[in-house]
Design an enzyme around this catalytic site. Structure first.
Site, PDB file in Angstrom:
ATOM      1  N   SER A 135       5.578  -9.996   4.750  1.00  0.00           N
ATOM      2  CA  SER A 135       6.143 -10.674   3.797  1.00  0.00           C
ATOM      3  C   SER A 135       7.027 -11.930   4.500  1.00  0.00           C
ATOM      4  CB  SER A 135       7.226  -9.944   3.027  1.00  0.00           C
ATOM      5  OG  SER A 135       8.060 -10.891   2.033  1.00  0.00           O
ATOM      6  N   LYS A 161       2.328 -13.169   2.370  1.00  0.00           N
ATOM      7  CA  LYS A 161       3.078 -13.295   1.390  1.00  0.00           C
ATOM      8  C   LYS A 161       4.110 -14.335   1.636  1.00  0.00           C
ATOM      9  CE  LYS A 161       6.313 -10.442  -1.163  1.00  0.00           C
ATOM     10  NZ  LYS A 161       6.675  -9.296  -1.752  1.00  0.00           N
ATOM     11  N   LEU A 162       4.035 -15.313   0.986  1.00  0.00           N
ATOM     12  CA  LEU A 162       5.162 -16.182   1.108  1.00  0.00           C
ATOM     13  C   LEU A 162       6.153 -16.350   0.199  1.00  0.00           C
ATOM     14  CD1 LEU A 162       3.137 -19.549   1.890  1.00  0.00           C
ATOM     15  CD2 LEU A 162       3.926 -18.081   3.560  1.00  0.00           C
ATOM     16  N   ASP A 188       5.551 -14.928  -3.588  1.00  0.00           N
ATOM     17  CA  ASP A 188       6.548 -14.034  -4.592  1.00  0.00           C
ATOM     18  C   ASP A 188       7.648 -14.973  -4.916  1.00  0.00           C
ATOM     19  OD1 ASP A 188       8.202 -12.151  -5.509  1.00  0.00           O
ATOM     20  OD2 ASP A 188       8.498 -11.165  -3.485  1.00  0.00           O
ATOM     21  N   ASN A 190      10.360 -13.697  -6.884  1.00  0.00           N
ATOM     22  CA  ASN A 190      11.326 -13.037  -7.251  1.00  0.00           C
ATOM     23  C   ASN A 190      12.232 -13.630  -8.522  1.00  0.00           C
ATOM     24  OD1 ASN A 190      11.495 -12.475  -4.132  1.00  0.00           O
ATOM     25  ND2 ASN A 190      12.111 -10.757  -5.316  1.00  0.00           N
ATOM     26  N   GLU A 213       3.624 -13.344  -7.691  1.00  0.00           N
ATOM     27  CA  GLU A 213       4.530 -12.080  -7.931  1.00  0.00           C
ATOM     28  C   GLU A 213       5.686 -12.662  -8.518  1.00  0.00           C
ATOM     29  OE1 GLU A 213       5.252 -10.013  -4.231  1.00  0.00           O
ATOM     30  OE2 GLU A 213       6.505  -8.627  -5.153  1.00  0.00           O
ATOM     31  N   ASP A 238       6.571  -7.168 -10.134  1.00  0.00           N
ATOM     32  CA  ASP A 238       7.257  -6.471  -9.269  1.00  0.00           C
ATOM     33  C   ASP A 238       8.610  -5.699  -9.987  1.00  0.00           C
ATOM     34  OD1 ASP A 238       8.890  -5.268  -7.371  1.00  0.00           O
ATOM     35  OD2 ASP A 238       9.148  -7.159  -6.198  1.00  0.00           O
ATOM     36  N   LYS A 262       6.956  -0.264  -5.730  1.00  0.00           N
ATOM     37  CA  LYS A 262       7.879   0.015  -5.092  1.00  0.00           C
ATOM     38  C   LYS A 262       8.577   1.327  -5.624  1.00  0.00           C
ATOM     39  CE  LYS A 262       9.440  -4.375  -3.609  1.00  0.00           C
ATOM     40  NZ  LYS A 262      10.347  -5.397  -4.092  1.00  0.00           N
ATOM     41  N   GLY A 290       7.865  -3.511  -0.231  1.00  0.00           N
ATOM     42  CA  GLY A 290       8.705  -3.305   0.708  1.00  0.00           C
ATOM     43  C   GLY A 290      10.110  -3.687   0.475  1.00  0.00           C
TER      44      GLY A 290
HETATM   45  O1  NPG Z   1       8.189  -6.059   3.883  1.00  0.00           O
HETATM   46  O2  NPG Z   1       9.881  -4.733   3.640  1.00  0.00           O
HETATM   47  C1  NPG Z   1       9.331  -5.690   3.555  1.00  0.00           C
HETATM   48  C2  NPG Z   1       9.782  -6.896   2.584  1.00  0.00           C
HETATM   49  C3  NPG Z   1       9.031  -7.199   1.580  1.00  0.00           C
HETATM   50  O3  NPG Z   1       9.559  -9.269   0.429  1.00  0.00           O
HETATM   51  C4  NPG Z   1       9.700  -8.171   0.610  1.00  0.00           C
HETATM   52  N1  NPG Z   1      10.642  -7.637  -0.084  1.00  0.00           N
HETATM   53  O4  NPG Z   1      11.221  -9.036  -3.454  1.00  0.00           O
HETATM   54  O5  NPG Z   1       9.747  -7.653  -2.494  1.00  0.00           O
HETATM   55  C5  NPG Z   1      10.793  -8.410  -2.402  1.00  0.00           C
HETATM   56  C6  NPG Z   1      11.613  -8.218  -1.334  1.00  0.00           C
HETATM   57  C7  NPG Z   1      12.715  -7.289  -1.180  1.00  0.00           C
HETATM   58  C8  NPG Z   1      13.245  -7.070  -0.195  1.00  0.00           C
HETATM   59  C9  NPG Z   1      13.415  -7.338  -2.373  1.00  0.00           C
HETATM   60  C10 NPG Z   1      14.711  -6.321  -0.002  1.00  0.00           C
HETATM   61  C11 NPG Z   1      14.648  -6.526  -2.251  1.00  0.00           C
HETATM   62  C12 NPG Z   1      15.150  -6.068  -1.291  1.00  0.00           C
END
Ligand code: NPG
Length: 371
Positions: A135, A161-162, A188, A190, A213, A238, A262, A290
């Site tokens: 990511s 993943k961007l 992604d 968010n 995402e 997600d 997750k 993750g």
């Molecule tokens: O590889 O652990 C990893 C990070 C992947 O982008 C990633 N996580 O929105 O998915 C997400 C984001 C995230 C990280 C979200 C930490 C919340 C806390």
């Protein structure tokens, strides 16, 4: 088995580089670890909350209070405690899924160490290594983004993943596609967009992305379904998917055609497996998300990602993607774009006491009673 002791640790891990998403920049990873003892056997769990409620309503301090005040006392009162019972025992407490997941994982680790079984075997894994994606956070410029992506591709990551947000979407994706050609690429958001952005997001269609995402807010299932109908790019949820039941609803509505799983977000690895099962029954591919986990949470994610329905590479990167020093003795490494699934009992990794002490901000015995 009986819960005989529990410890709560706050850790602060420096990140190798800042990680920027649409909800802010992280320079370090602050999280909670729990260690339980079941009949004297230790087990570790990781709570993936952030310091602020910006990804989900949960956050570190709230999780610590919840664990201390409600969750652990209930688990301690159970005469027979197994991971499979944790969800039922804690069901009377609403929400707080990440806190619950951390405890369930710690109980499972202890239980499986006694049984001599790996978490992968317990969950029903079908692979001994999992393909690894990475990511990539929002970068200061497109040249910086291209350099960063180049580094990960050189390391062997199989999918990129961007992170995107309004103002950092079409052009960065175009630049990566033009420079790196036919790589497995996804984005992604968010929750950074609204349905009013549907025509703008449709401009991503020309780049042949694996998926977009979580473009819209967590609760916007119907709007995600509307958006999905106007995009060629598959929509993957997600934040919205908080349980197997919500996954079933989202699939039925047409709000998601791929699911990011997750365990923390859905209340634990057992519910994560149920999400996997619901998706598999509907022919919906899943991949493992993750949360910048330490080696403890990362080990559990590798076991989960080895289930049969995990058809796409996950955010299951090597420890050094985020950390120079992980807190386990054998950090996860990339081998030909894959990570080995731990095969030893429980999580199959050992905590490095010295490395853990170096990042521990506080450590408290929350429960310790005579049996
Ligand atoms: O590889 O652990 C990893 C990070 C992947 O982008 C990633 N996580 O929105 O998915 C997400 C984001 C995230 C990280 C979200 C930490 C919340 C806390």
């Amino acid at each position: 088995m009986k819960l005989t002791a529990a410890e709560l640790l706050q850790v602060r891990m420096p990140l190798v580089a800042p990680f920027e998403t649409s909800f802010g920049v992280q320079n370090e990873r602050d999280l909670l670890l729990v260690r339980v003892e079941l009949d004297g056997q230790s087990g570790w769990g990781e709570c993936v909350t952030l310091p602020d409620p910006v990804y989900s309503p949960e956050f570190n301090e709230a999780a610590a209070v919840t664990i201390r005040q409600f969750l652990l006392p209930s688990l301690a009162a159970a005469d027979t405690l197994t991971a499979a019972r944790v969800g039922t025992i804690l069901a009377k407490f609403k929400g707080h899924r990440m806190a619950k997941a951390a405890l369930e994982l710690a109980v499972l680790d202890a239980e499986l160490r006694v049984a001599g079984m790996s978490m992968a075997a317990y969950l029903g894994a079908v692979r001994d290594r999992v393909p690894s994606g990475v990511s990539v956070g929002i970068q200061p410029s497109i040249p910086a983004l291209l350099d960063t992506v180049q580094g990960y591709l050189d390391a062997g990551y199989l999918r990129v993943k961007l992170k995107i947000k309004p103002g950092w979407d079409i052009e960065p994706v175009r630049a990566v596609r033009e420079r790196f050609g036919d790589i497995l690429l996804q984005v992604d958001a968010n929750t950074a967009y609204t349905l009013a952005d549907a025509r703008h997001l449709a401009r991503l269609d020309e780049f042949g992305l694996l998926l977009i995402e979580q473009p819209l807010e967590d609760e916007d299932l119907t709007q995600h379904a509307d958006l999905a109908r106007s995009l060629a790019t598959p929509v993957c949820l997600d934040e919205s998917i908080t349980s197997a039941k919500v996954a079933a609803d989202a699939i039925r509505l047409g709000a998601t055609s791929v699911v990011n799983i997750k365990a923390g977000r859905v209340g634990g690895y057992l519910e994560a497996r149920r999400v996997h099962d619901v998706c598999a029954a509907n022919g919906v591919p899943v991949w493992c998300g993750g949360m910048l986990e330490t080696g403890i949470g990362r080990a559990a994610n590798m076991a989960l990602a080895a289930l049969p329905g995990f058809a796409l590479p996950g955010d299951t990167s090597a420890s050094d993607r985020f950390y120079t020093h992980d807190i386990i003795t054998d950090p996860f490494v990339l081998d030909d774009g894959h990570i080995a699934v731990p095969a030893g009992p429980g999580l199959g990794v050992e905590v490095d006491a010295e490395a853990l002490a170096a990042v521990t901000v506080s450590r408290e015995m929350v429960l310790s009673h005579q049996v």
